[in-house]
Design a protein around this motif. Structure first.
Motif, PDB file in Angstrom:
ATOM      1  N   GLY A   1       0.786  -1.229   0.000  1.00 33.26           N
ATOM      2  CA  GLY A   1       0.000   0.000   0.000  1.00 33.26           C
ATOM      3  C   GLY A   1       0.813   1.270   0.000  1.00 33.26           C
ATOM      4  N   GLU A   2       2.024   1.246   0.556  1.00 34.64           N
ATOM      5  CA  GLU A   2       2.866   2.441   0.611  1.00 34.64           C
ATOM      6  C   GLU A   2       3.900   2.498  -0.519  1.00 34.64           C
ATOM      7  OE1 GLU A   2       2.814   3.310   5.431  1.00 34.64           O
ATOM      8  OE2 GLU A   2       4.468   2.167   4.555  1.00 34.64           O
ATOM      9  N   TYR A   3       4.387   1.320  -0.943  1.00 33.54           N
ATOM     10  CA  TYR A   3       5.497   1.292  -1.890  1.00 33.54           C
ATOM     11  C   TYR A   3       5.185   0.589  -3.211  1.00 33.54           C
ATOM     12  CZ  TYR A   3       8.178   2.691   2.228  1.00 33.54           C
ATOM     13  OH  TYR A   3       8.651   3.359   3.335  1.00 33.54           O
ATOM     14  N   LEU A   4       4.177  -0.267  -3.254  1.00 32.58           N
ATOM     15  CA  LEU A   4       3.731  -0.992  -4.446  1.00 32.58           C
ATOM     16  C   LEU A   4       4.659  -2.158  -4.801  1.00 32.58           C
ATOM     17  CD1 LEU A   4       2.571   1.947  -6.766  1.00 32.58           C
ATOM     18  CD2 LEU A   4       1.228   0.653  -5.099  1.00 32.58           C
ATOM     19  N   LEU A   5       4.216  -3.365  -4.465  1.00 29.95           N
ATOM     20  CA  LEU A   5       5.006  -4.564  -4.733  1.00 29.95           C
ATOM     21  C   LEU A   5       5.221  -4.775  -6.226  1.00 29.95           C
ATOM     22  CD1 LEU A   5       3.411  -7.000  -2.127  1.00 29.95           C
ATOM     23  CD2 LEU A   5       5.800  -6.259  -2.152  1.00 29.95           C
ATOM     24  N   GLY A   6       4.169  -4.582  -7.022  1.00 30.42           N
ATOM     25  CA  GLY A   6       4.296  -4.839  -8.444  1.00 30.42           C
ATOM     26  C   GLY A   6       5.171  -3.834  -9.158  1.00 30.42           C
ATOM     27  N   LYS A   7       5.027  -2.563  -8.833  1.00 28.63           N
ATOM     28  CA  LYS A   7       5.840  -1.527  -9.480  1.00 28.63           C
ATOM     29  C   LYS A   7       7.317  -1.739  -9.181  1.00 28.63           C
ATOM     30  CE  LYS A   7       5.992   3.511 -10.094  1.00 28.63           C
ATOM     31  NZ  LYS A   7       5.415   4.808  -9.656  1.00 28.63           N
ATOM     32  N   ASN A   8       7.621  -2.393  -8.059  1.00 29.62           N
ATOM     33  CA  ASN A   8       8.998  -2.707  -7.684  1.00 29.62           C
ATOM     34  C   ASN A   8       9.397  -4.130  -8.068  1.00 29.62           C
ATOM     35  OD1 ASN A   8      10.230  -0.377  -5.873  1.00 29.62           O
ATOM     36  ND2 ASN A   8       8.052  -0.513  -5.360  1.00 29.62           N
ATOM     37  N   GLY A   9       8.652  -4.731  -9.010  1.00 30.93           N
ATOM     38  CA  GLY A   9       8.937  -6.099  -9.417  1.00 30.93           C
ATOM     39  C   GLY A   9      10.264  -6.225 -10.147  1.00 30.93           C
ATOM     40  N   ASN A  10      10.935  -7.356  -9.939  1.00 33.05           N
ATOM     41  CA  ASN A  10      12.215  -7.640 -10.593  1.00 33.05           C
ATOM     42  C   ASN A  10      11.999  -8.133 -12.024  1.00 33.05           C
ATOM     43  OD1 ASN A  10      14.284  -9.023  -7.884  1.00 33.05           O
ATOM     44  ND2 ASN A  10      13.225  -7.074  -8.055  1.00 33.05           N
ATOM     45  N   ASP A  11      12.991  -7.898 -12.850  1.00 35.25           N
ATOM     46  CA  ASP A  11      13.105  -8.546 -14.148  1.00 35.25           C
ATOM     47  C   ASP A  11      13.904  -9.825 -13.917  1.00 35.25           C
ATOM     48  OD1 ASP A  11      13.121  -9.108 -16.851  1.00 35.25           O
ATOM     49  OD2 ASP A  11      14.848  -7.824 -17.267  1.00 35.25           O
ATOM     50  N   LEU A  12      13.234 -10.963 -13.959  1.00 36.78           N
ATOM     51  CA  LEU A  12      13.845 -12.245 -13.612  1.00 36.78           C
ATOM     52  C   LEU A  12      14.705 -12.761 -14.764  1.00 36.78           C
ATOM     53  CD1 LEU A  12      10.658 -13.828 -12.017  1.00 36.78           C
ATOM     54  CD2 LEU A  12      12.475 -12.551 -10.876  1.00 36.78           C
ATOM     55  N   ARG A  13      15.765 -13.468 -14.420  1.00 42.26           N
ATOM     56  CA  ARG A  13      16.716 -13.900 -15.443  1.00 42.26           C
ATOM     57  C   ARG A  13      16.973 -15.405 -15.333  1.00 42.26           C
ATOM     58  NH1 ARG A  13      18.818  -9.530 -17.806  1.00 42.26           N
ATOM     59  NH2 ARG A  13      18.569  -7.545 -16.749  1.00 42.26           N
ATOM     60  N   LEU A  14      17.055 -16.032 -16.490  1.00 39.95           N
ATOM     61  CA  LEU A  14      17.283 -17.474 -16.552  1.00 39.95           C
ATOM     62  C   LEU A  14      18.567 -17.845 -15.821  1.00 39.95           C
ATOM     63  CD1 LEU A  14      16.288 -20.153 -17.818  1.00 39.95           C
ATOM     64  CD2 LEU A  14      17.788 -19.664 -19.740  1.00 39.95           C
ATOM     65  N   GLY A  15      18.499 -18.927 -15.021  1.00 38.25           N
ATOM     66  CA  GLY A  15      19.669 -19.423 -14.331  1.00 38.25           C
ATOM     67  C   GLY A  15      19.896 -18.819 -12.968  1.00 38.25           C
ATOM     68  N   CYS A  16      19.138 -17.812 -12.614  1.00 38.44           N
ATOM     69  CA  CYS A  16      19.326 -17.157 -11.317  1.00 38.44           C
ATOM     70  C   CYS A  16      18.083 -17.329 -10.450  1.00 38.44           C
ATOM     71  CB  CYS A  16      19.626 -15.672 -11.509  1.00 38.44           C
ATOM     72  SG  CYS A  16      21.162 -15.355 -12.405  1.00 38.44           S
ATOM     73  N   ASP A  17      16.960 -16.789 -10.886  1.00 39.89           N
ATOM     74  CA  ASP A  17      15.742 -16.842 -10.083  1.00 39.89           C
ATOM     75  C   ASP A  17      14.939 -18.111 -10.336  1.00 39.89           C
ATOM     76  OD1 ASP A  17      15.973 -14.161  -8.894  1.00 39.89           O
ATOM     77  OD2 ASP A  17      15.806 -13.512 -10.965  1.00 39.89           O
ATOM     78  N   CYS A  18      15.062 -18.702 -11.518  1.00 37.37           N
ATOM     79  CA  CYS A  18      14.340 -19.915 -11.882  1.00 37.37           C
ATOM     80  C   CYS A  18      15.297 -20.830 -12.639  1.00 37.37           C
ATOM     81  CB  CYS A  18      13.142 -19.599 -12.793  1.00 37.37           C
ATOM     82  SG  CYS A  18      12.100 -18.229 -12.243  1.00 37.37           S
ATOM     83  N   LEU A  19      15.024 -22.128 -12.619  1.00 34.36           N
ATOM     84  CA  LEU A  19      15.826 -23.109 -13.342  1.00 34.36           C
ATOM     85  C   LEU A  19      14.911 -24.036 -14.124  1.00 34.36           C
ATOM     86  CD1 LEU A  19      18.529 -24.161 -10.691  1.00 34.36           C
ATOM     87  CD2 LEU A  19      18.887 -22.746 -12.715  1.00 34.36           C
ATOM     88  N   GLY A  20      15.414 -24.537 -15.255  1.00 34.82           N
ATOM     89  CA  GLY A  20      14.649 -25.482 -16.047  1.00 34.82           C
ATOM     90  C   GLY A  20      14.179 -24.851 -17.348  1.00 34.82           C
ATOM     91  N   VAL A  21      13.131 -25.442 -17.908  1.00 37.73           N
ATOM     92  CA  VAL A  21      12.512 -24.905 -19.118  1.00 37.73           C
ATOM     93  C   VAL A  21      11.451 -23.913 -18.672  1.00 37.73           C
ATOM     94  CG1 VAL A  21      11.232 -25.442 -21.212  1.00 37.73           C
ATOM     95  CG2 VAL A  21      12.983 -27.021 -20.373  1.00 37.73           C
ATOM     96  N   ILE A  22      11.662 -22.646 -19.006  1.00 38.91           N
ATOM     97  CA  ILE A  22      10.917 -21.562 -18.373  1.00 38.91           C
ATOM     98  C   ILE A  22      10.104 -20.795 -19.399  1.00 38.91           C
ATOM     99  CG2 ILE A  22      11.184 -19.347 -17.151  1.00 38.91           C
ATOM    100  CD1 ILE A  22      13.731 -20.569 -15.907  1.00 38.91           C
ATOM    101  N   HIS A  23       8.917 -20.376 -18.970  1.00 41.14           N
ATOM    102  CA  HIS A  23       8.137 -19.402 -19.723  1.00 41.14           C
ATOM    103  C   HIS A  23       8.030 -18.141 -18.871  1.00 41.14           C
ATOM    104  CE1 HIS A  23       5.052 -17.969 -22.588  1.00 41.14           C
ATOM    105  NE2 HIS A  23       4.547 -17.375 -21.525  1.00 41.14           N
ATOM    106  N   TYR A  24       8.388 -17.009 -19.461  1.00 39.12           N
ATOM    107  CA  TYR A  24       8.286 -15.734 -18.756  1.00 39.12           C
ATOM    108  C   TYR A  24       7.076 -14.956 -19.245  1.00 39.12           C
ATOM    109  CZ  TYR A  24      13.101 -16.310 -17.072  1.00 39.12           C
ATOM    110  OH  TYR A  24      14.238 -16.759 -16.454  1.00 39.12           O
TER     111      TYR A  24
END
Length: 637
Positions: A298-321
């Motif tokens: 409500g004060e800072y906005l979780l979505g507006k501060n969302g990360n750009d996720l990158r293969l091999g770091c935040d997720c592993l495997g066959v990925i759909h973004y």
């Protein structure tokens, strides 16, 4: 926001009318954000000083398909804010009204503004000189923090506070070097310092907080994750299907990741699931921390501060973004290219039995993972929704990043903070998430029951003393459904269908399985208790209403409290055979430790929704065994 790209295309909003319309539950597109801003401009709502602290899709009521956006507009020259409802379908402004109590979420540009006002302040400069830090002002980091609400006369309007940290250079981690007791109170509208608090004279901790550049260990052998035939899921736009599951993936600037129309084996389970709020209250009485109680959505906005996720770091495997688009401070679309990660992963044994003849049957579990990560200042929050082959839904919140710390003399014994590095003290605090679960167990007519396991006193019902059973307590109204978890009773909450029974004649159902943790530790007389009342119970339940989305109210920033769940449930509406929404509070109470420095290992919390009589038998009997030499053999060394 990592690698976000502004899309100032200047596109004509008329092109939206010629496009294929998104599904009513799909997130806002760049073209829609461009069109909505143009509608506001055409209607005369924008000036040079207009900013956009909140741009949220109004998700349709369950019978409406109009694409609408609710804009909160802030005039930075006057501090006045308005809520404006725009129909993208009708290309029109539907309503406009002044915002009530509380302030809109902070703008990104206000963080820089707060820092510049702080550093230009003669009082702040004098305080730094007095501490012998005047020569380190160049790289000082003035962290902008929400002020809470304490009814101070000079803090009316749009107010923020800063606390100061030092850096050796622009790349240095500031969180290791707090300037204890230096708090600057700022009026953002008037662009001036209200007052400066300069409490105490504690040395700045000298040890650096850098956590990269450490020589990597060489003992770990590779683990390869391969899916040579590709993933088992399918994606069509924002719709995902996987092993009997079907759902739609969404995203907005406030909540971040949302899930919609979740069904299993073509039967509805959840209409919508999200984490619409979380509060981070601190338990320290020090001048620089007693007022801290972040409302990160409500004060800072979780979505507006969302990360750009990158293969091999935040997720592993066959990925759909999935990409997401949010509005920047000026209302223009910004792309987060990889806001949501979708993949599947092995999850150990799902079921196994070894027969009397020695024959073993085992089936491995796997889960579908839908995740996003947001960085709010020093903390990082990962939200991981899991769907399992047996019909279970789970949410796991992962808190990591850097603990917020102050300074004290080395060796001091502090009742509210632990020394985690020489002279660096991290206060006790909580991360209390609130999940909103718009349940739909075989339809929208559901009822709620609390189930406790309890022992039976010795007597006629328990002649041998061994007996225990379970007790069912219907939660028939909103006040009855304000509940605490109780691990001593193995307490769960069951959502039962009012329209369907299983082959044994019982209502089909799902159980909410909590991972019990502390609720809000602040006292009822405190400001944060009034503002974060939702965090005082593990469970709330309400009768569905489309306007009831945020458990602390629409604008918790600088709000005196009482909004959201406590206001809604005062009506004590019926919860029997109706459209239910469950609100579940969970999360860690964190007493920091030395192992949390200089970057914190993940702290896990969450809950699960498990079918109970929803299915007539184990739905995973048809899984292939996978018992081949390549995949399930031992390799001795």
């Amino acid at each position: 926001m990592t690698a976000a790209r502004p899309l100032h295309t200047g596109a004509n909003p008329a092109r939206l009318r010629g496009m294929t319309r998104p599904h009513p539950l799909d997130p806002l597109t760049a073209d829609e954000l461009i069109a909505g801003r143009a509608i506001l401009a055409d209607e005369g709502h924008l000036t040079e000083t207009t900013r956009f602290p909140s741009v949220l899709q109004v998700e349709p009521d369950k019978s409406v398909t109009d694409r609408q956006v609710r804009y909160t507009l802030l005039d930075t020259a006057t501090g006045q804010a308005r809520d404006i409802l725009v129909s993208l379908t009708k290309h029109a402004v539907l309503s406009s009204e002044d915002c009530g109590d509380g302030q809109p979420a902070f703008l990104f540009e206000e963080y820089d503004l707060a820092a510049s006002i702080t550093k230009a302040s003669p009082e702040w400069q004098t305080a730094m000189d007095r501490r012998g830090l005047g020569d380190r002002i160049e790289h000082a980091f003035c962290a902008p923090l929400a002020p809470g609400f304490f009814g101070r006369a000079d803090e009316a309007g749009r107010v923020i506070r800063t606390v100061t940290f030092l850096r050796d250079d622009e790349s240095d981690s500031p969180w290791a070097h707090p300037v204890e007791g230096l708090i600057v109170h700022i009026n953002l509208t008037e662009r001036r310092v209200l007052r400066v608090e300069d409490e105490g004279d504690v040395p700045v901790p000298p040890e650096h907080g850098r956590y990269t550049g450490v020589p990597p260990r060489t003992t770990l052998k590779p683990i390869e994750i391969t899916q040579p035939e590709g993933p088992s899921f399918a994606v069509d736009g924002n719709e995902v299907t996987w092993e009997g599951w079907k759902l739609r993936v969404g995203f907005n600037a406030r909540e971040g990741l949302t899930l919609h129309q979740i069904s299993f084996q073509d039967r509805s389970v959840l209409h919508r699931a999200s984490v619409p709020e979380m509060v981070v209250p601190y338990g320290d009485t020090a001048p620089g921390r007693f007022w801290i109680s972040y409302f990160d959505a409500g004060e800072y906005l979780l979505g507006k501060n969302g990360n750009d996720l990158r293969l091999g770091c935040d997720c592993l495997g066959v990925i759909h973004y999935f990409p997401a688009f949010v509005a920047d401070d000026h209302g223009h679309p910004v792309e987060i290219p990889r806001a949501i990660c979708l993949h599947e992963e092995d999850y150990g044994i799902l079921w196994k039995h070894t027969d009397l003849d020695g024959r073993a049957e085992v089936r491995r579990s796997r889960r579908l993972v839908i995740s996003s990560i947001s960085t709010i200042g020093n903390y990082d929050y990962g939200f991981f929704w899991y769907l399992y082959l047996d019909g279970t839904v789970e949410l796991e919140a992962k808190a990591t990043g850097i603990v917020f710390a102050g300074a004290a003399h080395t060796g001091t014994k502090h009742p509210h903070a632990n020394e985690i590095a020489p002279g660096l003290f991290a206060p006790v605090h909580q991360h209390l998430f609130c999940a909103r679960l718009d349940v739909a167990i075989d339809g929208e007519r559901n009822s709620l029951v609390e189930i406790d396991v309890e022992g039976v006193p010795i007597g006629e019902r328990n002649p041998y003393g061994n007996a225990f059973t379970w007790k069912e307590t219907p939660l028939r109204s909103e006040r009855e459904a304000q509940r605490l978890a109780d691990p001593a009773k193995a307490r769960v909450w069951e959502i039962r269908s009012s329209e369907r029974t299983n082959r044994l004649g019982s209502p089909t159902a799902y159980q909410l399985i909590p991972r019990p943790s502390a609720t809000l530790m602040a006292q009822p007389e405190s400001s944060v208790y009034q503002r974060a009342t939702f965090a005082t119970r593990h469970l709330w339940a309400t009768q569905y209403h489309p306007e009831e989305r945020f458990p602390a109210g629409d604008r918790p920033n600088a709000h005196p409290g009482g909004e959201g769940l406590p206001a809604w449930t005062a009506a004590d509406r019926n919860l029997v055979d109706t459209d239910l929404v469950l609100w579940h509070v969970f999360g860690p109470t964190h007493i920091p430790r030395s192992e949390d420095w200089p970057v914190m290992p993940v702290d896990y919390s969450g809950f699960s929704l498990r079918p109970n009589g929803f299915l007539d038998r184990n739905p995973a009997l048809d899984l292939p065994s996978g018992a081949t030499e390549d995949h399930c053999s031992a390799h001795d060394h």
